[in-house]
Design an enzyme around this catalytic site. Structure first.
Site, PDB file in Angstrom:
ATOM      1  N   GLU A 237       0.815  -1.223   0.000  1.00  0.00           N
ATOM      2  CA  GLU A 237       0.000   0.000   0.000  1.00  0.00           C
ATOM      3  C   GLU A 237       0.846   1.269   0.000  1.00  0.00           C
ATOM      4  OE1 GLU A 237      -3.022  -0.333   3.048  1.00  0.00           O
ATOM      5  OE2 GLU A 237      -4.201  -1.625   1.754  1.00  0.00           O
TER       6      GLU A 237
ATOM      7  N   GLU B 250      -6.444  -8.278  -0.654  1.00  0.00           N
ATOM      8  CA  GLU B 250      -6.867  -8.309   0.751  1.00  0.00           C
ATOM      9  C   GLU B 250      -8.351  -7.991   0.816  1.00  0.00           C
ATOM     10  OE1 GLU B 250      -4.802  -5.604   3.363  1.00  0.00           O
ATOM     11  OE2 GLU B 250      -2.867  -6.023   2.455  1.00  0.00           O
TER      12      GLU B 250
ATOM     13  N   LYS C  32      -4.502  -6.473  16.577  1.00  0.00           N
ATOM     14  CA  LYS C  32      -4.896  -7.726  17.227  1.00  0.00           C
ATOM     15  C   LYS C  32      -6.401  -7.974  17.186  1.00  0.00           C
ATOM     16  CE  LYS C  32      -4.521  -5.740  21.906  1.00  0.00           C
ATOM     17  NZ  LYS C  32      -4.106  -4.402  21.438  1.00  0.00           N
TER      18      LYS C  32
HETATM   19  C1  GLA Z   1      -4.200  -2.729   4.740  1.00  0.00           C
HETATM   20  C2  GLA Z   1      -2.826  -3.338   4.918  1.00  0.00           C
HETATM   21  C3  GLA Z   1      -2.840  -4.539   5.806  1.00  0.00           C
HETATM   22  C4  GLA Z   1      -3.733  -4.339   7.010  1.00  0.00           C
HETATM   23  C5  GLA Z   1      -5.121  -3.985   6.534  1.00  0.00           C
HETATM   24  C6  GLA Z   1      -6.095  -3.812   7.670  1.00  0.00           C
HETATM   25  O1  GLA Z   1      -4.886  -3.202   3.682  1.00  0.00           O
HETATM   26  O2  GLA Z   1      -2.237  -3.667   3.701  1.00  0.00           O
HETATM   27  O3  GLA Z   1      -1.519  -4.785   6.214  1.00  0.00           O
HETATM   28  O4  GLA Z   1      -3.216  -3.341   7.820  1.00  0.00           O
HETATM   29  O5  GLA Z   1      -5.045  -2.765   5.850  1.00  0.00           O
HETATM   30  O6  GLA Z   1      -7.396  -3.549   7.199  1.00  0.00           O
END
Ligand code: GLA
Ligand code: ZN
Length: 686
Positions: free
Chosen positions: A149, A309, A358
């Site tokens: 990201e 994701e 967490k």
């Molecule tokens: C982003 C990050 C992940 C995680 C998620 C949580 O997409 O890439 O590492 O922190 O957010 O929603």
């Protein structure tokens, strides 16, 4: 299809559990149970991969990759630049970003490194090459995941350190050649902002320059280039000993980087989708937003993308984080596939015990059990995807409509002072897209650099900036038979944010002449009739007059500009252009686009009226030359996804004869859908 499968799995961070071998064993057993066939390793593992400067410890990673391989699980391997180890920030403080206010960050967090820093580049290149050497040809490693990201941290995501300032000046020299050219582009004589030395140029800052819109725009372009170059450097580093494709995970419509530029460094587009499901009982606005983003990711390469994701259940970073209600996990996963994803990946496989995330949802909770609703719903996805691989392999969505969403336009239109200061470009474009979604008309979401030739309809809401070449492209598109829709406050400025003088660049195509823009307060809202129904004209009411020959479909009804056009239609060459002079509401856009779809002959994949909350998409053979042969290739023709985003059953009427691709059931005339159900249909007899 990458790795030969629809991928199912997600971010896996076993380095948090290296001292618990029983957990690592359990992970693999449970992954099999959940139908996981691919995990992403190493996203933030730098401190464990390189515990001391120049000392790599990859053995633990190799063992995990091998164990996964033995279990038939493939790996997406990340480079670790998303988070820097403390030994590095301690020894080389210049790797930490300087924020716009001039303060250098302290160590910690993530996504906060300087893109220019030679040390950062060198350390990243070294660890990437080492990873490439060790794992670049491993059988079960299928894809590089570069960093994470990018620019996803503070403010504008940029670094304002002195190295970055110099790099910016070099970038400007390259672009403008002379200060005269730069001063002209930035309209420097206004407020005496003429630069006489390149060293006088500084990035936009809260305690410095924020008023030169050309500077703001170029800074954002520079940051995009700089981040893309960093990503390109990582791309080359992992390619040192490996032929694997590479991606980086995008966010949604994320203002800090122009993803249409960044994607050029990549082989595969992937993104992280965290919609706010159950924000309200009506899921449509969120479904529309998610569909918009999927369609944008797919359109970047006109190829399947990866959902890198998504949340198996809750997230942890909104004020309130609702759990996914029963059925939504399957539906939102299928939505990605329906719009062209070849994967359903999660953040994350297992919840960590401590620190910031967490309580972020994961497939496995802290209690390490599979008898949970989340696990069962994930496992259902894991069971369902393999059944779709055969019919989806080699397919992608190929819509005949496009909606323009352009980063430079976004930056410029929201930066401009007047006529309103609260313009929300993505929201406005998505309101238009909503009409497409509701009627099941698929659209690519592309920017002004896109090739328009394959489309029948192009809609460009709030198209304030006309990039060089854009008016000519639109003119040629309409001339050769295309339909173009655009709105008020369009065609105002060129690429450097200088207003057009003389006439609107597409005056002949649009058939209107812009005069004034009223941004009325609520009490002064106007209204107009469209096809016999009254709609509001509010917030932005452009006062135009129609040119001779332009058909005026609606006019303002009140105030001193009563009679001026609100909706116009102009034929030009073999095509036509519609102009919407005022902002209205969802009902109007729905009615308006229904007519536009009708006049351009666009139909949804089921050829019928869809009930509220239901949409359809179609994946079809990716190679147009093979499209007609798709049926022979896969045994099926087009694959149609029918999705019900209502939490109650609905019936879609008026459909032809279809077969449910998953259970073979034949439906004719109507299709009953359960709450949050997605049906996958193929044409009968194929
Ligand atoms: C982003 C990050 C992940 C995680 C998620 C949580 O997409 O890439 O590492 O922190 O957010 O929603
Ligand atoms: Zn910097």
């Amino acid at each position: 299809m990458l790795g030969g499968h629809l991928l199912h799995g997600g971010d896996y961070n076993p380095e948090q559990w290296l001292d618990c071998p029983e957990i690592l064993e359990e992970d693999i057993r449970l992954m099999k149970e959940a139908g996981v066939n691919c995990v992403t390793l190493g996203v933030f593992s730098w401190a464990v991969l390189e515990p001391e400067e120049g000392v790599y410890d990859f053995d633990w990673l190799e063992e995990i990759i091998d164990n996964l391989g033995d279990a038939g699980i493939q790996v997406i391997l990340a480079t670790p630049s998303g988070a820097m180890p403390h030994w590095m920030t301690q020894k080389y403080p210049e790797v930490m970003q300087v924020r716009a206010d001039g303060r250098r960050n302290l160590p910690g967090k993530r996504h906060n490194f300087c893109y220019t820093s030679p040390v950062m580049q060198e350390k990243t290149r070294a660890v990437d090459e080492a990873l490439s050497r060790r794992f670049g040809r491993k059988e079960n490693v299928i894809l590089w995941h570069l960093s994470n990201e990018l620019a996803g941290n503070f403010g504008d995501g940029a670094c304002h350190c002195s190295l970055c300032q110099s790099a910016f000046r070099e970038w400007l020299k390259e672009k403008y050649g002379t200060l005269d050219a730069l001063n002209h582009a930035w309209w420097g004589r206004f407020w005496s902002h003429v630069y006489t030395d390149w060293e006088q140029i500084h990035s936009p800052a809260p305690h410095g320059e924020t008023t030169v819109t050309g500077l703001e725009l170029d800074w954002r372009r520079f940051v995009t280039d700089q981040i893309s170059d960093f990503c390109g450097m990582e791309r080359r580093a992992v390619a040192k000993h490996s032929d694997l494709p590479a991606t980086t995970n995008f966010m949604d419509t994320f203002k800090n980087i122009d993803y249409n530029r960044l994607q050029k460094e990549l082989d595969v587009v992937s993104w992280d989708n965290y919609p706010f499901w159950h924000k309200e009982k009506d899921e449509v606005p969120v479904a529309v937003q998610s569909a918009f983003n999927h369609s944008m990711m797919r359109a970047m390469k006109k190829k399947p993308f990866l959902l890198m994701e998504s949340a198996p259940s809750v997230i942890n970073w909104r004020n309130n984080n609702p759990v996914k209600r029963p059925g939504m996990h399957m539906l939102s996963s299928m939505q990605a596939v329906a719009h062209g994803s070849d994967s359903v990946q999660y953040f994350q496989w297992r919840k960590g015990r401590g620190s910031y995330e967490k309580f972020h949802g994961a497939v496995l909770d802290h209690k390490n059990r599979s008898d949970t609703r989340t696990f069962r719903e994930v496992a259902e996805v894991g069971k369902r995807l393999p059944g779709l691989e055969k019919i989806l392999d080699g397919t992608v969505n190929r819509p005949e409509a496009a909606v323009i969403f352009d980063w430079a336009n976004w930056w410029a239109v929201e930066d401009t002072t007047g006529p309103r200061l609260d313009l929300d470009y993505p929201k406005y474009v998505m309101e238009h897209y909503r009409a497409f979604w509701e009627q099941g008309i698929e659209a690519d979401i592309v920017d002004m650099d896109a090739d328009l030739s394959g489309y029948r309809l192009v809609s460009a809401p709030l198209n304030y900036m006309y990039k060089a070449g854009w008016p000519e492209k639109v003119r040629a598109f309409v001339e050769s038979g295309g339909t173009f829709v655009t709105t008020f406050f369009s065609g105002m400025a060129d690429e450097t944010d200088l207003c057009f003088t003389g006439q609107h660049p597409l005056e002949d195509v649009l058939g209107i002449v812009q005069e004034e823009i009223d941004a009325p307060s609520q009490e002064f809202e106007n209204q107009f009739a469209y096809n016999g129904t009254e709609y509001p004209a509010r917030r932005m009411c452009e006062i135009d007059h129609a040119k001779e020959g332009t058909e005026v479909l609606s006019s303002y009804e009140r105030d001193f500009y009563a009679g001026c056009p609100v909706v116009t239609h102009n034929t030009f060459g073999k095509g036509a252009a519609y102009y919407l002079a005022a902002e209205s509401d969802t009902e109007f856009l729905r009615a308006f686009y229904r007519d536009v779809f009708g006049s351009t002959g666009l139909k949804n994949a089921l050829g019928t009226e869809l009930p509220y909350g239901v949409t359809v998409t179609k994946r079809t053979c990716a190679d147009p030359a093979l499209a007609d042969g798709a049926a022979e290739k896969t045994g099926y023709g087009d694959v149609v996804f029918v999705m019900n985003f209502r939490n109650e059953p609905v019936c879609v009427d008026g459909i032809g004869k279809w077969t449910d691709a998953e259970n073979g059931a034949v439906c004719e005339g109507k299709l009953e859908l359960e709450a949050f159900q997605c049906a996958v249909l193929v044409e009968q007899d194929k």
